[in-house]
Enzyme design. Sequence first.
Site, PDB file in Angstrom:
ATOM      1  CB  ALA A  22       0.467  31.256   3.295  1.00  0.00           C
ATOM      2  CB  VAL A  24       1.601  27.566   8.709  1.00  0.00           C
ATOM      3  CG1 VAL A  24       2.930  26.862   8.968  1.00  0.00           C
ATOM      4  CG2 VAL A  24       1.848  28.977   8.191  1.00  0.00           C
ATOM      5  CG  ASP A 134       4.886  41.941   6.609  1.00  0.00           C
ATOM      6  OD1 ASP A 134       4.563  42.930   7.298  1.00  0.00           O
ATOM      7  OD2 ASP A 134       4.123  40.981   6.422  1.00  0.00           O
TER       8      ASP A 134
END
Length: 625
Positions: A22, A24, A134
């Site tokens: 992703a 941000v 994670d």
Amino acid sequence: MIGRMLGNRYEILEKIGEGGMAKVYKAKCHLLNRIVAIKILRPEFAADENFVKKFKRESQAAASLSHPNIVGIYDVGQEGDIYYIVMEYVKGRTLKELIRENGGPLEVKRAVEIASQVCRALDHAHKNKIIHRDIKPQNILVTDEDVVKVTDFGIARAANGATITYTGDVIGTAYYFSPEQAKGSIVDERTDIYSLGIVLFEMLTGKVPFEGDSPISVALKHIQEDILPPSRLNEKVPEELDKIVLKATQKDPNLRYQTASEFLKDLDTFLKNPKDLKFEEKDFEKTKVMPSREAEELKRAALKREREKKRKEIRKKVGIVLLVLLLLASLSYGTVYVLNNFFKVNDVVVPNVVGLSLSQASKVLSEHNLKMEISEERYSDKPENTILEQDPPQGALVKPGTTVYVVISKGRQMVIVPNVIGRDYLEAKNVLENAGLKVNIIENYNEQYQKGYVFDQNPRYGVQVEYGTTIDVYVSKGPKPSIVPNVVNMNLDEAKASLESAGLTLGKVIYKEADNVPENTVLEQSVPPDTEVQKGSPIDLIVSKLPQNSLQQQTKNVIINLPNKDGPMKVEVYVIQDGQKNLVYSGEHTSSDSPLTVPVTAHKGKAVIEVDIDGQVYSRVEARF
């Protein structure tokens, strides 16, 4: 993307970071007028339907987490092919950046304090049945005030779940993998404990315990090699802290801390008094090297694509051979008959397993020489491990050994009700809906909470309820107003008592000559009866007095020397005569109004004049009228 408005609410301001899954952005929420962070999935993940489903479900679950050490998730949305998460905007930097800026190990106390805060975040998440999977310095934020916040709960869980179910690969950072993650096995909360142990090792030494030329070589080291005590690389690390790190990073999950709260307890004890720490010998059994068979499995996973390529080439050659055979077989009907019977394999009719338990379905399919694999787990009103869907469906003809993919029930989805008391009602509604709950707004008066803010909720926060449950949210309308009473035709004392019982105060009293009306009778009031006003509001009155030409009454001026006080004071003047005490003046004044002259009317004869200040008798004098 800069300048774009998502959901008619979030204006993208600037890009502040990106990762493997992703990007941000910093954004402004125009509805609540606040700065937020928005994580937008990369197109390659947004195009994966299975990943997106998992991502949505797990992000919504992560949104239910409410803890000071977890980055809050405010919203999960979609606009076209853009999938995004709206999160708390944190001013600070990642732990990875902090370690790099430090240029080496962090100070021991600070490293343990950071690990303790991460532990608190994990403890809260694990108690809500959410595993991060994670944990790494890049997913740990440290604010300018040294508050630690763990991020990426939703996206990490979605990635892990999707890849295990659909591809067999493992997503994450190999430097912080647990051995069970490296093998692609099923993991539980203890995988986060191992990863945090690796992060603590890095904070204490300035480097990770295992490095290699590729993620696979690093993963193999997590499975097979011992971790050195941090003190070997940093002599400032005490022996007790060595033991904490080594226990957290045991290869066998059963030898690690079993919960984040256990890990946290030892970290807190170390900060208070390291000598109080107790360890058993079994906590530090020599690392068992995994069998070569398991290591080979990991290596073979890396060669999977190469094998697939070779298989395709073999299939191509086999196809050519079969084509030649079929051409030869077409020479005669008898040859065709022989070949058909030689290569023929009886098809199997797929039985119905929908509605059966997982164990029952496995048994039924096994009896039909079919395999079973779980393709998805889904919340439903069916009991846990009940088969919801199957593919191929009942009645389909398939070859023996075919795999039937099933969707199983996870049971009813339960969520922990978040705390929304003290929040603006729009924010509270958003938090609850993101947690998968419905909202029923109930407005009521409340003395303690200002208008528009939540003062209560039902069920209370911390309670576990079924997904989709309606939460009653009580929103303040502000303090309850007072209803002005009708005091006309009452005498002044009665009127004052009536106003005070209604939560109001007597304001200015103005006297007006009136015939045929008893003295000190209320003629008018400044606010009409039955009007709603704020509690404590003053109500002014017009009160009757006898005409000046009355032979029965005389008026004298009373001079009052007011006390030296800060702020306004309420001055009331009473005439006590013939056994009756009548209020003849009321008003607010300050010390600067001294001396105060008040005209007082009384019947002819002796009378006592009483002056009250703020409800207390200030002076009494006898006078003759």
